[in-house]
Design a protein around this motif. Structure first.
Motif, short mmCIF file in Angstrom:
data_model
loop_
_atom_site.label_atom_id
_atom_site.label_comp_id
_atom_site.label_asym_id
_atom_site.label_seq_id
_atom_site.Cartn_x
_atom_site.Cartn_y
_atom_site.Cartn_z
N ILE A 100 0.87 -1.18 0.00
CA ILE A 100 0.00 0.00 0.00
C ILE A 100 0.91 1.23 0.00
O ILE A 100 1.79 1.36 0.85
N GLY A 101 0.70 2.09 -0.98
CA GLY A 101 1.51 3.31 -1.08
C GLY A 101 0.77 4.49 -0.48
O GLY A 101 -0.32 4.85 -0.92
N LEU A 102 1.35 5.03 0.57
CA LEU A 102 0.79 6.22 1.23
C LEU A 102 1.94 7.14 1.57
O LEU A 102 2.99 6.67 2.00
N TYR A 103 1.77 8.42 1.37
CA TYR A 103 2.74 9.34 1.96
C TYR A 103 1.99 10.38 2.74
O TYR A 103 0.80 10.64 2.51
N ARG A 104 2.69 10.95 3.69
CA ARG A 104 2.07 11.93 4.57
C ARG A 104 2.31 13.32 4.01
O ARG A 104 3.46 13.71 3.83
N ASP A 105 1.24 14.04 3.71
CA ASP A 105 1.40 15.41 3.22
C ASP A 105 2.09 16.23 4.31
O ASP A 105 1.65 16.23 5.46
N HIS A 106 3.18 16.91 3.92
CA HIS A 106 3.98 17.59 4.94
C HIS A 106 3.24 18.74 5.61
O HIS A 106 3.50 19.07 6.76
N GLU A 107 2.30 19.35 4.89
CA GLU A 107 1.54 20.47 5.47
C GLU A 107 0.42 19.96 6.38
O GLU A 107 0.30 20.34 7.54
N THR A 108 -0.43 19.08 5.81
CA THR A 108 -1.65 18.69 6.53
C THR A 108 -1.43 17.48 7.44
O THR A 108 -2.27 17.19 8.31
N LEU A 109 -0.33 16.73 7.21
CA LEU A 109 -0.02 15.47 7.89
C LEU A 109 -1.04 14.37 7.54
O LEU A 109 -1.05 13.30 8.14
N GLN A 110 -1.90 14.64 6.56
CA GLN A 110 -2.89 13.64 6.15
C GLN A 110 -2.27 12.64 5.18
O GLN A 110 -1.47 13.03 4.30
N PRO A 111 -2.61 11.35 5.29
CA PRO A 111 -2.05 10.37 4.35
C PRO A 111 -2.65 10.53 2.96
O PRO A 111 -3.85 10.77 2.82
N VAL A 112 -1.80 10.41 1.93
CA VAL A 112 -2.25 10.48 0.54
C VAL A 112 -1.96 9.13 -0.10
O VAL A 112 -0.82 8.66 -0.09
N GLU A 113 -3.01 8.49 -0.65
CA GLU A 113 -2.86 7.15 -1.22
C GLU A 113 -2.34 7.25 -2.65
O GLU A 113 -2.84 8.07 -3.42
N TYR A 114 -1.34 6.43 -3.01
CA TYR A 114 -0.89 6.45 -4.40
C TYR A 114 -0.70 5.07 -5.01
O TYR A 114 -0.43 4.94 -6.20
N TYR A 115 -0.87 4.00 -4.22
CA TYR A 115 -0.63 2.66 -4.78
C TYR A 115 -1.29 1.60 -3.91
O TYR A 115 -1.32 1.73 -2.69
N CYS A 116 -1.79 0.57 -4.56
CA CYS A 116 -2.29 -0.59 -3.80
C CYS A 116 -2.19 -1.82 -4.68
O CYS A 116 -2.77 -1.86 -5.77
#
Ligand code: PRP
Ligand code: URA
Length: 209
Positions: A100-116
């Motif tokens: 599962i590809g997720l990165y944490r947006d540096h501003e909002t700290l919310q996870p952003v999904e990019y792969y599964c």
């Protein structure tokens, strides 16, 4: 409520100290993460069910125990979760691996999904979600939610270091998940980093930044 297990074996604690140290280089960091993941896998699999079988030794009949129950799957959260996969596979070599590809947006700290990408029989497997860092808990919660929405059965979350905020967030959103840690740290700082933590796990594993 799921279990919260701190894997406090001396070997794990020793290695985690060097993982934290900012003077540990990329090669050493990667090797240590791999070793700690392997050692933690003993604790994470402590409750797998066994069944009794009969074998013939060169001397006599014997009864022994073998692993029963569901097959396992490992779900590392990209990118840093990858650093723990090979260590766990040394202990559970038959596990299949989904990503599962997720990165944490540096501003909002919310996870952003990019792969599964998940194994075809993932719904039949007991899944362990893997990520070295449990900070706000946003990434782990999103990964667990994604798996549940696909009809899968995540049961465990395995992390090296967590902040109390992340543990609470997962326990509140997914009270059915057991959490395994090598260390539970003090807090998050204003940038959402774990204190004292180890810094950015992905960057330290892959030598980026
Ligand atoms: C890190 C870490 C977790 C997440 C934890 O990943 O590996 O996935 O942050 O933070 P959270 O609990 O607040 O969601 P990052 O977003 O830096 O991506 P990377 O693994 O690609 O470096
Ligand atoms: N992600 C990391 O890699 N480190 C932290 O301390 C928090 C999130």
């Amino acid at each position: 409520m799921g279990k919260l297990v701190i894997c406090d074996h001396p070997l794990i604690q020793h290695k985690v100290t060097f993982i934290r140290d900012k003077n540990t280089n990329t090669k050493q960091f990667r090797e240590l993460v791999d070793e700690v993941a392997m050692l933690m896998a003993f604790e994470v699999t402590r409750d797998v069910p066994l069944t009794t079988v009969k074998v013939q030794t060169p001397v006599a009949h014997a009864e022994g125990q073998v692993i029963a129950g569901r097959m396992m799957g490992l779900i590392p959260i990209l990118r840093a979760g990858l650093g723990m996969v090979d260590g766990v596979l040394k202990i559970i070599p038959s596990a299949k691996v989904g990503h599962i590809g997720l990165y944490r947006d540096h501003e909002t700290l919310q996870p952003v999904e990019y792969y599964c990408s998940l194994p075809s029989d993932v719904a039949e497997r007991e899944l362990i979600v893997i990520d070295p860092m449990l900070a706000t808990g946003g990434s782990a919660n999103a990964a667990i939610e994604m798996l549940k929405k696909k009809g899968c059965r995540p049961t465990k979350l395995m992390c090296l270091i967590a902040a109390p905020e992340g543990v609470k967030a997962v326990q509140e959103q997914h009270p059915d998940i057991d959490i395994y840690l090598a260390a539970l740290d003090e807090k998050l700082n204003e940038h959402g980093y774990i204190v004292p933590g180890l810094g950015d796990a992905g960057d330290r594993l892959y030598g980026t930044k």
